[in-house]
Design an enzyme around this catalytic site. Sequence first.
Site, mmCIF file in Angstrom:
data_model
loop_
_atom_site.group_PDB
_atom_site.id
_atom_site.type_symbol
_atom_site.label_atom_id
_atom_site.label_comp_id
_atom_site.label_asym_id
_atom_site.label_seq_id
_atom_site.Cartn_x
_atom_site.Cartn_y
_atom_site.Cartn_z
ATOM 1 N N LYS A 1 0.825 -1.215 0.000
ATOM 2 C CA LYS A 1 0.000 0.000 0.000
ATOM 3 C C LYS A 1 0.861 1.268 0.000
ATOM 4 O O LYS A 1 0.578 2.220 -0.707
ATOM 5 C CB LYS A 1 -0.910 0.030 1.233
ATOM 6 N N CYS B 1 -12.698 0.813 16.534
ATOM 7 C CA CYS B 1 -11.411 0.168 16.237
ATOM 8 C C CYS B 1 -10.645 -0.208 17.503
ATOM 9 O O CYS B 1 -10.339 -1.360 17.724
ATOM 10 C CB CYS B 1 -10.632 1.169 15.386
ATOM 11 N N MET B 2 -10.342 0.798 18.333
ATOM 12 C CA MET B 2 -9.428 0.554 19.445
ATOM 13 C C MET B 2 -10.086 0.650 20.817
ATOM 14 O O MET B 2 -9.438 0.399 21.828
ATOM 15 C CB MET B 2 -8.272 1.574 19.409
ATOM 16 N N MET C 1 -8.654 -6.634 15.539
ATOM 17 C CA MET C 1 -10.105 -6.482 15.544
ATOM 18 C C MET C 1 -10.878 -7.757 15.869
ATOM 19 O O MET C 1 -12.033 -7.687 16.283
ATOM 20 C CB MET C 1 -10.584 -5.913 14.208
#
Length: 760
Positions: free
Chosen positions: A69, A158-159, A328
């Site tokens: 990426k 997410c976190m 996740m």
Amino acid sequence: MASVAGAVGTNVSLPVLGQTAQPDTKWVKSVCRFCGTGCGVLLGVRDGRLVALRGDPKHPSTRGLVCAKALFLPKIVQAEDRLRRPMIRKNGRLEPAPWDEAMELIASKFADAIRRHGADSVAYYGSGQAMTEESYLANRLFKGGIGTNNVEGNPRLCMASAVGGYVTTFGKDEPMGSYDDIDHARVFFLIGSNTAECHPVIFDRILASRAERRDVRVIVCDPRKNPVVSMADVHLDPIPGYDLPVFHAMAHVIVRENKVDREFVERNVQFKAVKDGEPVKVGFDDYVKFLDQYSPQRAEIISGVPAHLIEEAARLFSFGPTMSLWTMGLNQRITGVWANNLIHNLHLLTGNIGKPGATPFSLTGQPNACGGVRDTGSLCHILPYGRSVKKPAHRAEMEKLWGARKGTIRPKPGLNTVEMFKALGRDEIKAMLVLTTNPGHSMPNATPHRDAMGKSRDGKPFVCVIDAYPTRTTELADVVLPAAMWAEKTGVFGMSERRYQLHPQIIDAPGEARSDFDILLDFAGRLEKKGVVPRGYIAGKFRTTDDVWEELREAGKGTAYDFHGITRERLRRERGIRWPAPTTDHPGTSRRFVKGEDPLRDNGPYADHELAPGETKFYAAPDHRAIVWLRPHKPPAEPVDEQYPYVLSTGRVLEHWHTGTMTMKADELKRAYPECFVEIHPEDARKLGIRNRSKVRITSRRGEAVIRARVVNIPRPGMVFVPMHWDDDPSLINRVTIDAYDPGSKQPEFKVCAVRLAKA
Ligand SMILES: Nc1nc2c(c(=O)[nH]1)N[C@H]1C(S)=C(S)[C@@H](COP(=O)(O)OP(=O)(O)OC[C@H]3O[C@@H](n4cnc5c(=O)[nH]c(N)nc54)[C@H](O)[C@@H]3O)O[C@H]1N2
Ligand SMILES: Nc1nc2c(c(=O)[nH]1)N[C@H]1C(S)=C(S)[C@@H](COP(=O)(O)OP(=O)(O)OC[C@H]3O[C@@H](n4cnc5c(=O)[nH]c(N)nc54)[C@H](O)[C@@H]3O)O[C@H]1N2
Ligand code: SF4
Ligand SMILES: [Mo]
């Protein structure tokens, strides 16, 4: 379809880009803007344009590696369809408008809402991909200027559960270990983490560490045979949402086989359970009794993981030094915080913590979720550097530092992400600012939340979106502002291992695009003029992100995050520094809580000289003892049933980033997966008459998607997996997912919902 798992070395980048470095190419150091690994990169610049990217071999923790990426970032950033002008919706259509008109409209909509409906009628929805200074400024403006705690962002998706885990077990957020531990661990426990595709450079370091030392072992806990499973010595494959009993059963075996580090536990650990909604202290014996319910055999019945594999995993784990890494698969669950606690339990029981290679290490998804959002307290319930909106002393400290009017910061947490979008749908939120995130695509159960934003078309709630490209969110907005991104602006990112790194502006933004920082300053100034924020609260205080950094250092001073020694000048010179680093001569910290390594341990407010060097004390926890929690198993919010008999899980592939707005700009990345796919186990495909590449209708109680099948022996039978990256309507998998969330962390359960499958 092919996936290039793993990282590519420094030299591969230029040929991949098809560029040769011309003699006049200047190389400037920066940081990759994608995942939380935080790779150091060198950017090739010529004639004011980015022409190449390569890994920086001098980077202390990523050592010259980058993944696919990153290599295409120059191309992505300089893509044709970048937003170049502000746009205002007029008669249902977005039309170009001058900056002043757009900014005036936003400021008057916000001021109007605040005046007529109160401060809590407006909201900010930000991102772990915004710069630290940007998130901090927005947080400062909304909480201390406007007086609302409606400050949220995608790290909630997410976190949040990882934060909840660290805070409830150790008293403060953020991992205590670092990437250094990868070189020392003898056992890796990878849980719900597709490290190979999502943190490729960390995966590469694990592979390198294993190649160097023959006795390294790897345990993987994941319902899919994702690419990390190829290096697993033990693979535990629980039914999605049913792995808590597996972790308890591992603890059960550790106790039964006398693998508890008694001395460590006696010195450093306490045990707690929740009774009638309140945490209560219990003893080690109570814990052992609690574990009786979770024998490996019982865990096998609940989770589907064979008992003998759980036993083997427990023995390997206690062998150590063990480094757990998770993402996740653990966090995106209604039991996310509990699952995090249970991983910490295993480390505490076996004393696998604070020693080289022994650490529970949560991998961060986004490049700046740690430094930018968790640390700066840019969520609805927290304040900078470990402070809470609920604590009067913390509010007072921040009001003083910010120069806010006394009592401006509200004591009650604001709306969490899911509730914020629901409130928008009920017209309770009247104006919302969205920055560096694409919730029209990434929110779970997206349809009602999209409708909530889209209603702005009737001029009801007002939504302003700042992005660099057109997205599934900008299409819903009233005003769209064009953002400068990444190498077009200067700011700090803080990645998984507490390393703060500067990325400098290197090129100009296209068209009229401005940095989020600049836009926020402008916005604040206009709100001050309209009298809904005190005059001079922000206007005139900061010119550049450098100025904000000075205040940030003050905000962190004396806290458990102390990074006062990380000056702007050092950030420019050094390759990032890991906090704590309280003084300018401090080199940064590899292992927190450890005497001789953590400066706060030795000299700061937490100093305690009774310990021998190398010993751990969890100074941020109550009584300086970390907590082993007794957390019972709880099924997912939506278990399968006769009507919806399959589990849908969603996630990622190597080549794409979230909503695809960036990575889909590179044909080379697009070609890896030309379209969305749903992984189905061959047994299930046979039962349903679904063949490879045929279209499958995936239906939940909330919506449906139609996606091409990839019949592969990767997911567990009974489970299907869809990556989240495609934005066309038949593939938009978040129309199907569920927005039930963890009651502690408020993080939604993206990883588990019940669906029906049929040939389309
Ligand atoms: N290529 C790429 N890399 C990225 C990103 C990206 O978009 N693309 N995004 C970044 C971000 S923000 C994030 S948060 C991370 C995410 O990184 P990861 O969490 O590693 O990625 P996911 O694919 O979301 O999910 C990981 C695994 O969780 C497993 N899982 C599902 N349910 C369960 C369960 O009940 N128990 C267990 N133990 N495992 C389960 C899935 O099978 C899957 O293999 O990646 C970061 N890196
Ligand atoms: N089904 C499913 N859904 C998920 C998940 C999942 O596992 N499954 N995971 C969740 C998780 S962990 C995450 S982190 C979220 C991510 O979800 P999002 O944050 O919504 O996804 P991104 O594509 O990263 O969105 C970032 C946006 O910022 C824009 N952008 C880039 N740089 C800049 C900049 O400098 N300024 C501005 N203003 N804009 C910029 C990009 O064009 C893009 O539109 O998705 C969540 N949603
Ligand atoms: S591993 Fe993450 S930070 Fe490193 S190059 Fe890849 S996407 Fe960028
Ligand atoms: Mo994430």
